[in-house]
Write a protein that holds these residues in place. Structure first.
Motif, mmCIF file in Angstrom:
data_model
loop_
_atom_site.group_PDB
_atom_site.id
_atom_site.type_symbol
_atom_site.label_atom_id
_atom_site.label_comp_id
_atom_site.label_asym_id
_atom_site.label_seq_id
_atom_site.Cartn_x
_atom_site.Cartn_y
_atom_site.Cartn_z
ATOM 1 N N GLU A 232 12.143 22.060 -4.606
ATOM 2 C CA GLU A 232 12.509 20.649 -4.510
ATOM 3 C C GLU A 232 12.020 20.014 -3.212
ATOM 4 O OE1 GLU A 232 16.668 20.221 -5.057
ATOM 5 O OE2 GLU A 232 16.683 20.984 -7.122
ATOM 6 N N ASP A 233 12.089 20.794 -2.125
ATOM 7 C CA ASP A 233 11.689 20.232 -0.843
ATOM 8 C C ASP A 233 10.192 19.937 -0.820
ATOM 9 O OD1 ASP A 233 12.361 19.466 1.880
ATOM 10 O OD2 ASP A 233 11.156 21.189 2.487
ATOM 11 N N ARG A 236 9.462 16.872 -2.890
ATOM 12 C CA ARG A 236 9.885 15.637 -2.226
ATOM 13 C C ARG A 236 8.891 15.237 -1.138
ATOM 14 N NH1 ARG A 236 12.131 14.964 2.414
ATOM 15 N NH2 ARG A 236 12.684 17.171 2.615
ATOM 16 N N ARG A 237 8.480 16.203 -0.329
ATOM 17 C CA ARG A 237 7.542 15.901 0.752
ATOM 18 C C ARG A 237 6.200 15.438 0.187
ATOM 19 N NH1 ARG A 237 8.548 17.467 5.885
ATOM 20 N NH2 ARG A 237 6.341 17.821 6.305
ATOM 21 N N GLN A 239 5.665 13.914 -2.679
ATOM 22 C CA GLN A 239 5.810 12.583 -3.254
ATOM 23 C C GLN A 239 5.878 11.513 -2.168
ATOM 24 O OE1 GLN A 239 9.289 13.182 -5.605
ATOM 25 N NE2 GLN A 239 8.196 14.106 -7.328
ATOM 26 N N GLU A 240 6.488 11.871 -1.031
ATOM 27 C CA GLU A 240 6.649 10.904 0.048
ATOM 28 C C GLU A 240 5.381 10.735 0.876
ATOM 29 O OE1 GLU A 240 9.908 12.350 2.296
ATOM 30 O OE2 GLU A 240 11.438 11.672 0.866
ATOM 31 N N ASN A 241 4.552 11.758 0.918
ATOM 32 C CA ASN A 241 3.385 11.736 1.802
ATOM 33 C C ASN A 241 2.123 12.066 1.020
ATOM 34 O OD1 ASN A 241 1.407 12.211 3.753
ATOM 35 N ND2 ASN A 241 2.869 13.034 5.224
ATOM 36 N N THR A 244 0.158 15.126 2.341
ATOM 37 C CA THR A 244 0.717 16.406 1.908
ATOM 38 C C THR A 244 0.350 16.690 0.463
ATOM 39 O OG1 THR A 244 2.576 16.148 3.439
ATOM 40 C CG2 THR A 244 2.835 17.759 1.675
ATOM 41 N N ARG A 245 0.391 15.675 -0.351
ATOM 42 C CA ARG A 245 0.069 15.839 -1.772
ATOM 43 C C ARG A 245 -1.378 16.331 -1.946
ATOM 44 N NH1 ARG A 245 2.214 11.426 -3.251
ATOM 45 N NH2 ARG A 245 0.393 10.062 -3.308
#
Length: 444
Positions: A232-233, A236-237, A239-241, A244-245
């Motif tokens: 999950e972490d 989340r990271r 999707q937010e950045n 990172t994706r």
């Protein structure tokens, strides 16, 4: 030193020092002169001795920095150790302002057992050696192990691993000394593990640097798909950045690609916390704890004969000025150096020694602009000029028989490095011995 109304000393000639000199020397409404002090005989700091030699595009910034040092209001004074050849107290006597831009040249340790075993080194040490730093011994590394482990998930860790993979032909397109090319060309290392203490979503390296491994000649890149489990972490990271994706997508591409080259193998290993280095006369392995999402942590032993820790840098400061030992930075308030509760009059800081080892080269330009603005603001607010002597510090250095290097002398070193490369068909080969640098500097 000319009779400028406002005189500034900058300690350090890397990007942060150069940009500070530029900001101040280009003032059109103020008569300014800037002396840049550098402990090495050569300028450019991190760009010369920290940027990976195979990243020639980034190293091309040297031309822009050279223009700064060639400015008529700027004077380069290399091979001068502030704190030994001349003190900060003396600089404060001779200049209206002193700007500390000495960077972060020391490494951080893991603080685990066995870290002092032969075969364990810092990225600072290894990068200095392959970059031809004059403080690095020629015979510092032999690279006789078959497996190397680079501990860290930053761009420097990737630089180290990539340099261990380069072919002799690729290395000779850089400026590294011939003894470095010889050692890397004859290296016994066939596998390089890039080991991270956290999961892939927390990696600090850039996707661009990560993607370069797919371009290496005859090198296999491996990523355990289990390490890329979508916890999950990580989701989340990602999707937010978007950065990172993209980085996670590149890692998944390596995990799914299957066999590639077989000259060397680069393997990424995430979520492994180093516990202790093991070995008798030299290192033979690393004990780690492998923590995977929603699973029990397991202990592992990673056998290898060469380990490079790349877990951060810290500043060493300058004798005579305060240093926060925890952060490795000089305490300051908006760039003004603070000793305890006292703001030191006329002493400023910029770059990594100000904010820690973060950002890219361009970040130092923004930082230098802020510090320079503070210097100019303080000058305007001053009710009377700082009392300073009229002695030219260069005269003090001559009296003390300091063999300092001015800009024309650096240009002679520069020409000597180009000449060093011609017999071996290379554009340039660094002079890595201080004595040879100084001999070239003084040549007619």
């Amino acid at each position: 030193m000319n009779g400028a109304a406002f005189r500034v000393a900058v300690i350090g000639s890397g990007p942060s020092g150069a940009y500070a000199a530029q900001e101040l020397s280009e003032q059109t409404d103020l008569d300014v002169s800037v002396d840049v002090y550098e402990r090495l005989p050569v300028p450019f700091g991190l760009v010369r001795y920290g940027v990976a030699p195979d990243h020639q595009r980034i190293k091309s910034i040297v031309g822009l920095l050279a223009d700064i040092f060639a400015h008529p209001r700027v004077r380069f004074l290399g091979n001068v150790q502030v704190g030994t050849d001349i003190t900060v107290a003396e600089l404060r006597q001779h200049y209206d302002a002193v700007v500390v831009a000495c960077g972060a040249s020391a490494d951080r340790s893991l603080s685990i057992p066995g870290e002092d075993l032969p075969g364990v080194c810092s990225a600072t040490d290894f990068v200095s050696w392959y970059s031809g730093h004059p403080d690095a011994a020629v015979d510092r590394f032999a690279l006789t192990a078959e497996k190397a482990v680079v501990i860290g998930l930053g761009n420097v860790a990737l630089d180290v691993a990539r340099m261990l993979c380069r072919t002799p032909e690729e290395l000779r397109r850089t400026d590294v000394p011939e003894h470095v090319v010889d050692v890397l060309a004859n290296s016994s290392i066939r596998e390089i593990v890039i080991l991270g203490r956290r999961g892939p979503a927390y990696a600090k390296f850039s996707n661009k640097e990560l993607g370069e491994f797919g371009e290496l000649s005859d090198v296999r890149v491996q990523v355990d798909s289990g390490d890329l489990a979508d916890d999950e972490d990580a989701l989340r990271r990602a999707q937010e950045n978007p950065l990172t994706r993209r980085m996670l997508a590149t890692l998944r591409g390596y995990a799914d690609s299957g066999p590639q080259g077989d000259r060397r193998t680069v393997r990424f290993a995430f979520s492994r916390t180093p516990v202790a280095f093991v070995g008798d006369d030299s290192v033979s392995g690393l004990e780690v704890v492998h923590q995977r999402p929603a699973k029990t942590a397991v202990e592992e032993l990673i056998p290898a004969g060469f380990f490079v820790r790349s877990v951060g840098y810290r500043g060493l400061g300058v004798p005579g000025l305060p240093l926060d030992p925890r952060s490795g930075t000089i305490p300051h308030s908006e760039g003004r150096v603070v000793d305890g509760t006292e703001v030191l009059d006329g002493v400023y800081v910029t770059g990594w020694i100000k904010r820690g080892p973060s950002g890219v080269i361009g970040t130092n330009k923004q930082d230098a602009a802020l510090t320079a603005a503070g210097i100019l603001e303080d000058r305007k607010r001053a009710t009377r000029p700082r009392q300073k002597t009229v002695v030219d510090p260069m005269d003090l250095l001559k009296e003390r028989r300091v063999e300092f290097v001015e800009w024309p002398a650096w240009q002679r070193i520069d020409a000597a490095e180009e000449a060093e490369g011609r017999p071996v068909g290379r554009a340039r080969v660094k002079l890595h011995e201080r004595s040879r640098m100084l001999a070239a500097a003084s040549a007619d």
